[in-house]
Design an enzyme around this catalytic site. Structure first.
Site: not given
Ligand code: IMP
Ligand code: MG
Length: 176
Positions: A42, A97-98, A101, A105, A157
């Site tokens: 991403g 990072e993209d 959330d 991760t 994506d």
């Molecule tokens: P986390 O561990 O919940 O912070 O997950 C983060 C990862 O979830 C990001 O690096 C993205 O790959 C994916 N992600 C979270 N929200 C979105 C979204 O709105 N669109 C696309 N991918 C997302």
């Molecule tokens: Mg990511």
């Protein structure tokens, strides 16, 4: 169901913000160099646009991680699919990072990288959904805070689609 993409951030808005982030990073690291870690897949578009605008010397490496979960929620149990090619010991590392959330991760990733003896370790993200956060994670550079909606484009994506859109958009599902 048909998918429609509603533009949230235009290409111009995104690029202007990336230029500002690059300027701040270059200022904070004046006289030093920066080692960018692109978190695949991403972050690839963001990493390229950011790297082009940073004025201190840049080196690049790539990492790929996946988080086990039920599809929409990450669990925090992270698998490294592709590790870095080079050591980060003694380097000023900037994780690119993209989107942040839940932060699960990244929380794992930052701890893992922090144990590898970098000179400094910073985090920058193009997008942030603060309402979704469940971990205590420090983001040094944020492009945009966005509401809790599923976004695509600029590398992000939905089922591997839409990464190539030059803007950030929200996926809307409409009845046919
Ligand atoms: P986390 O561990 O919940 O912070 O997950 C983060 C990862 O979830 C990001 O690096 C993205 O790959 C994916 N992600 C979270 N929200 C979105 C979204 O709105 N669109 C696309 N991918 C997302
Ligand atoms: Mg990511």
């Amino acid at each position: 169901m048909k998918e429609k993409i509603r533009i949230l951030l235009t290409e111009q808005e995104v690029n202007e913000q990336i230029a500002k982030m690059a300027a701040r990073i270059s200022e904070d690291l004046a006289g030093e160099s920066v080692h960018l870690i692109c978190v695949l897949k991403g972050s690839i578009f963001f990493t390229c646009e950011l790297a082009k605008r940073i004025t201190v010397p840049v080196t690049l490496d790539f990492m790929s991680v996946s988080s086990y979960g039920d599809g929409t929620e990450s669990s925090g149990v992270v698998r490294i699919n592709k590790d870095l090619d080079e050591s980060i010991a003694g380097k000023n590392v900037l994780v690119v990072e993209d989107i942040v959330d839940s932060g699960r991760t990244l929380s794992y990733l930052m701890e893992n990288l922090g144990a590898r003896d970098p000179k400094s370790l910073r985090l920058c993200t193009l997008l942030d959904k603060p309402d979704r956060r469940v971990t205590n994670i420090k983001v040094d550079y944020t492009g945009f805070e966005i509401p809790d909606e599923f976004v695509v484009g600029y590398g992000l994506d939905y089922a591997q689609k839409y990464r190539n859109l030059p803007f950030v958009g929200v996926v809307e599902f409409i009845e046919e």
